[in-house]
Scaffold this active site. Structure first.
Site: not given
Ligand code: NAD
Length: 251
Positions: A122, A107, A135
């Protein structure tokens, strides 16, 4: 917030000359971007296998229309601003308390908050690249948003544009850099990641095998909680406020 645990974190960070932070989707939920594995995440609503079968390099190559119809719904973050957590980390870097951020997020919010030393393994959803080798021109997400076709094409050569992010089936960006940064850290702080996504989760595991000072700040369990020197469960509080309190206590 557990004051004793915070104090433990502060005492470890205070004597560290090389603190590296690893962040996952959880750090951006407080900015309004849902994670994949959380309650509202698409892994829960759609199923992990289905999501993986679409945001996959071979789907992009075989059926870019199907890919983009989904991608545009999930990964378009035009007006999202960094959360307090992103801002505190950027401020800690300015003060020399954080050396680098290695993030799985696409993001761009760490950079937007002012962090300079960011390794985004990523990639970044803000950029698109023309897939025609000769290109290879880059476009911003704003430019691509203005293109009316579902599958955006390069205005220069007509090649299909690909988001500059790592899709399932592709190698991560900055592999060596990310691993070296993590392994050279004195203290590693993992924020908002379940530590299930490899290879980054593997780097954290490797770090914890050789060194002691792993700190985890997360909502819910992670795969490395057992190895952490301190695990802070975010629960109903906020990661931004926790980081702000740590920074305040560091003085
Ligand atoms: P992840 O494995 O990094 O898991 C997210 C973790 O954060 C979970 O354990 C969740 O319980 C925890 N969490 C949620 N809200 C929180 C908060 N306020 N404070 C602290 N912890 C919190 O990620 P994922 O959701 O399994 O996504 C997998 C992959 O997908 C990521 O590694 C990323 O590459 C991509 N992704 C990116 C974005 C982004 O860029 N914002 C969003 C979604 C997924």
């Amino acid at each position: 917030m557990d004051s004793k645990l915070l104090e433990q974190v502060v005492s470890v960070l205070a004597i560290s000359n090389n603190t590296v932070v690893v962040t996952g989707a959880g750090i951006s939920t407080e900015a309004g971007i849902p994670d994949f594995r959380g309650e509202k995440g698409i892994y829960r609503t759609m199923g992990e296998d289905r999501v993986m079968s679409i945001i996959n390099i071979s789907t992009f190559q075989r059926d870019p229309k199907r890919f983009y119809e989904f991608y545009r719904q999930v990964f378009d973050f035009p007006s999202v601003e960094p959360s307090l957590a992103h801002k505190v980390l950027a401020d800690m870097e300015k003060k020399g308390r954080v050396k680098a951020v290695v993030t799985q997020n696409i993001d761009g919010l760490h950079e937007k908050a002012g962090s300079k030393n960011v390794i985004a393994v990523h990639g970044n959803a803000d950029r698109f690249v023309c897939t025609r080798r000769r290109c290879g021109k880059y476009y911003s997400s704003n430019q691509v948003r203005e293109m009316k076709e579902t599958v955006p094409e390069c205005p220069e050569c007509g090649g299909i544009l690909k988001p500059d992010v790592v899709l399932f089936g592709e190698p991560i960006q900055g592999y060596i850099d990310a691993r070296e940064r993590i392994m050279a850290a004195r203290v590693l702080v993992v924020i908002g990641s379940s530590l299930t996504v490899y290879p980054l989760a593997g780097f954290v595991k490797e770090f914890s095998t050789f060194y002691q000072d792993l700190i985890i700040i997360n909502k819910g369990p992670t795969y490395m909680d057992h190895a952490a020197l301190v695990k802070i469960e975010v629960g109903d509080s906020s990661t931004g406020e926790i980081l702000q309190e740590i920074d305040r206590r560091l003085g």
